[in-house]
Scaffold this motif. Structure first.
Motif, PDB file in Angstrom:
ATOM      1  N   PHE A 131       1.619   1.323  -5.441  1.00  0.00           N
ATOM      2  CA  PHE A 131       0.445   0.454  -5.946  1.00  0.00           C
ATOM      3  C   PHE A 131       0.273   0.869  -7.320  1.00  0.00           C
ATOM      4  CE2 PHE A 131      -3.806  -0.139  -6.863  1.00  0.00           C
ATOM      5  CZ  PHE A 131      -4.035  -1.617  -6.452  1.00  0.00           C
TER       6      PHE A 131
ATOM      7  N   ARG B 191      -4.768  -0.830   1.933  1.00  0.00           N
ATOM      8  CA  ARG B 191      -3.292  -0.222   1.987  1.00  0.00           C
ATOM      9  C   ARG B 191      -2.974   0.812   1.363  1.00  0.00           C
ATOM     10  NH1 ARG B 191      -2.707  -5.567   3.825  1.00  0.00           N
ATOM     11  NH2 ARG B 191      -1.887  -6.357   1.953  1.00  0.00           N
ATOM     12  N   PRO B 192      -3.317   0.559  -0.120  1.00  0.00           N
ATOM     13  CA  PRO B 192      -2.978   1.732  -0.944  1.00  0.00           C
ATOM     14  C   PRO B 192      -3.512   3.085  -0.633  1.00  0.00           C
ATOM     15  CG  PRO B 192      -3.558  -0.188  -2.416  1.00  0.00           C
ATOM     16  CD  PRO B 192      -3.835  -0.533  -0.962  1.00  0.00           C
TER      17      PRO B 192
ATOM     18  N   THR C 248      -0.835 -12.755  -2.072  1.00  0.00           N
ATOM     19  CA  THR C 248       0.222 -11.496  -1.830  1.00  0.00           C
ATOM     20  C   THR C 248       0.168 -10.674  -2.935  1.00  0.00           C
ATOM     21  OG1 THR C 248       1.941 -12.731  -3.292  1.00  0.00           O
ATOM     22  CG2 THR C 248       1.810 -13.318  -0.879  1.00  0.00           C
ATOM     23  N   ALA C 249       0.597  -9.561  -2.651  1.00  0.00           N
ATOM     24  CA  ALA C 249       0.331  -8.223  -3.615  1.00  0.00           C
ATOM     25  C   ALA C 249       1.214  -8.830  -4.867  1.00  0.00           C
ATOM     26  CB  ALA C 249       1.099  -7.043  -3.155  1.00  0.00           C
TER      27      ALA C 249
ATOM     28  N   ASP D 107      -3.718  -6.282  -1.153  1.00  0.00           N
ATOM     29  CA  ASP D 107      -3.712  -5.244  -0.740  1.00  0.00           C
ATOM     30  C   ASP D 107      -4.576  -4.740  -0.056  1.00  0.00           C
ATOM     31  OD1 ASP D 107      -2.502  -5.539  -3.799  1.00  0.00           O
ATOM     32  OD2 ASP D 107      -1.028  -4.494  -2.498  1.00  0.00           O
TER      33      ASP D 107
ATOM     34  N   THR E 181     -10.219  -1.005  -7.391  1.00  0.00           N
ATOM     35  CA  THR E 181      -9.484  -1.625  -6.382  1.00  0.00           C
ATOM     36  C   THR E 181     -10.252  -2.092  -5.019  1.00  0.00           C
ATOM     37  OG1 THR E 181      -9.178   0.844  -5.416  1.00  0.00           O
ATOM     38  CG2 THR E 181      -7.527  -0.040  -7.102  1.00  0.00           C
TER      39      THR E 181
END
Length: 298
Positions: free
Chosen positions: A256, A245-246, A202-203, A242, A237
């Motif tokens: 984020f 998604r950011p 998870t994030a 994530d 990144t």
């Protein structure tokens, strides 16, 4: 916090390559990096150009943008030849080059020269010799050194880097030996998060994993007699749970970025969008993030 981008070397220079680097400067990115591989994952069967020639071209097409690799490794490089190329590149760029560097992995680059892929211990052993020798080659006029894996015999590197005492190293590391090298030789430290939780984590778990990595970096710096605050902390990144998604909206990016700024990350690197790939994103949203994202955060 600074915002940078990474432009994969998949476009011919005169068919969109030049324009991407110039647009990165226009958008105000702190730096633009590229991968230093001979081929990479899902892009293996398509166009893929060399990192250092690409950066040389980018240096002549831009004026202010910092440029660099994320990341170079010993997989197909030797410190003596790499040092000569980096000194030349830093001169052409007017002192705008950052060398992202790490121990390498077990992808295509690990076997492309016909060798067996090195074990994690062998990679760490080689990196432990590669980086200190490269440091000497970039700071001394002449180097002679005999090593187990890498040697130099009267390797002359005059006049040295445009940046003094040498161009900065951004060391990618999460293990104890690599973190010690980052603490000793790095001007920055690079992470992509924890690969163990990329698929199913998870994030929140990712944030805690990066928090743990920074704590280990802090310890390595303390053992080296260095203040961890002296090192920039860079997050590449796209490899945390994530994923992309950011880049879905400015609000998603700000959320984020804010969570990672609280951890102590000082530079975020986002991938320039590539359609029909793992790095697909809306170009307009990407450019809005580049121009507005950090202003909303700060």
């Amino acid at each position: 916090m600074r915002l940078s981008t990474v432009i994969l070397p998949v476009h011919r220079w005169h068919e969109g390559g030049r324009e991407r680097w110039q647009r990165a400067e226009e958008l105000g990115f702190h730096a633009a990096y590229t991968y230093d591989h001979l081929s990479w994952r899902t892009f293996r069967n398509g166009p893929w150009f060399g990192a250092l020639p690409t950066l040389t071209a980018a240096a002549t097409a831009t004026e202010r943008l910092r440029l660099g690799t994320l990341v170079t490794s010993p997989n197909f490089r030797h410190p003596v030849t790499l040092a000569k190329e980096l000194i030349s590149l830093d001169d052409i760029a007017g002192g705008r080059i950052t060398l992202g560097i790490g121990a390498g992995g077990n992808g295509f680059d690990a076997t492309v020269l016909g060798q067996e892929a090195w074990t994690p211990k062998e990679r760490a052993d080689r990196f432990g010799e590669f980086l200190p020798l490269l440091d000497r080659l970039l700071t001394e006029d002449s180097v002679t050194q005999r090593g187990t894996f890498y040697s130099a015999e009267e390797a002359f590197n005059i006049p040295g880097c445009a940046q003094r005492p040498r161009l900065p190293f951004a060391v990618a590391a999460t293990g104890p030996r690599g973190l010690k090298l980052a603490a000793r030789y790095g001007q920055a430290w690079v992470t992509t998060g924890d690969p163990k939780i990329f698929e199913e984590g998870t994030a929140e778990q990712s944030v805690e994993a990066i928090r743990g990595q920074i704590a280990k970096l802090d310890k390595a710096c303390a053992e080296t007699g260095r203040d961890v605050a002296e090192l920039d902390k860079v997050l590449l990144t796209g490899f945390t749970p994530d994923r992309g998604r950011p880049l879905e909206s400015v609000d998603a990016f700000v959320d984020f970025a804010g969570r990672h700024q609280e951890l102590g990350i000082t530079e975020l690197v986002i991938h320039w969008p590539i359609p029909d790939s793992d790095f697909a994103a809306d170009q307009a949203v990407f450019e809005q993030i580049a121009t507005e994202g950090l202003a909303q955060l700060n």
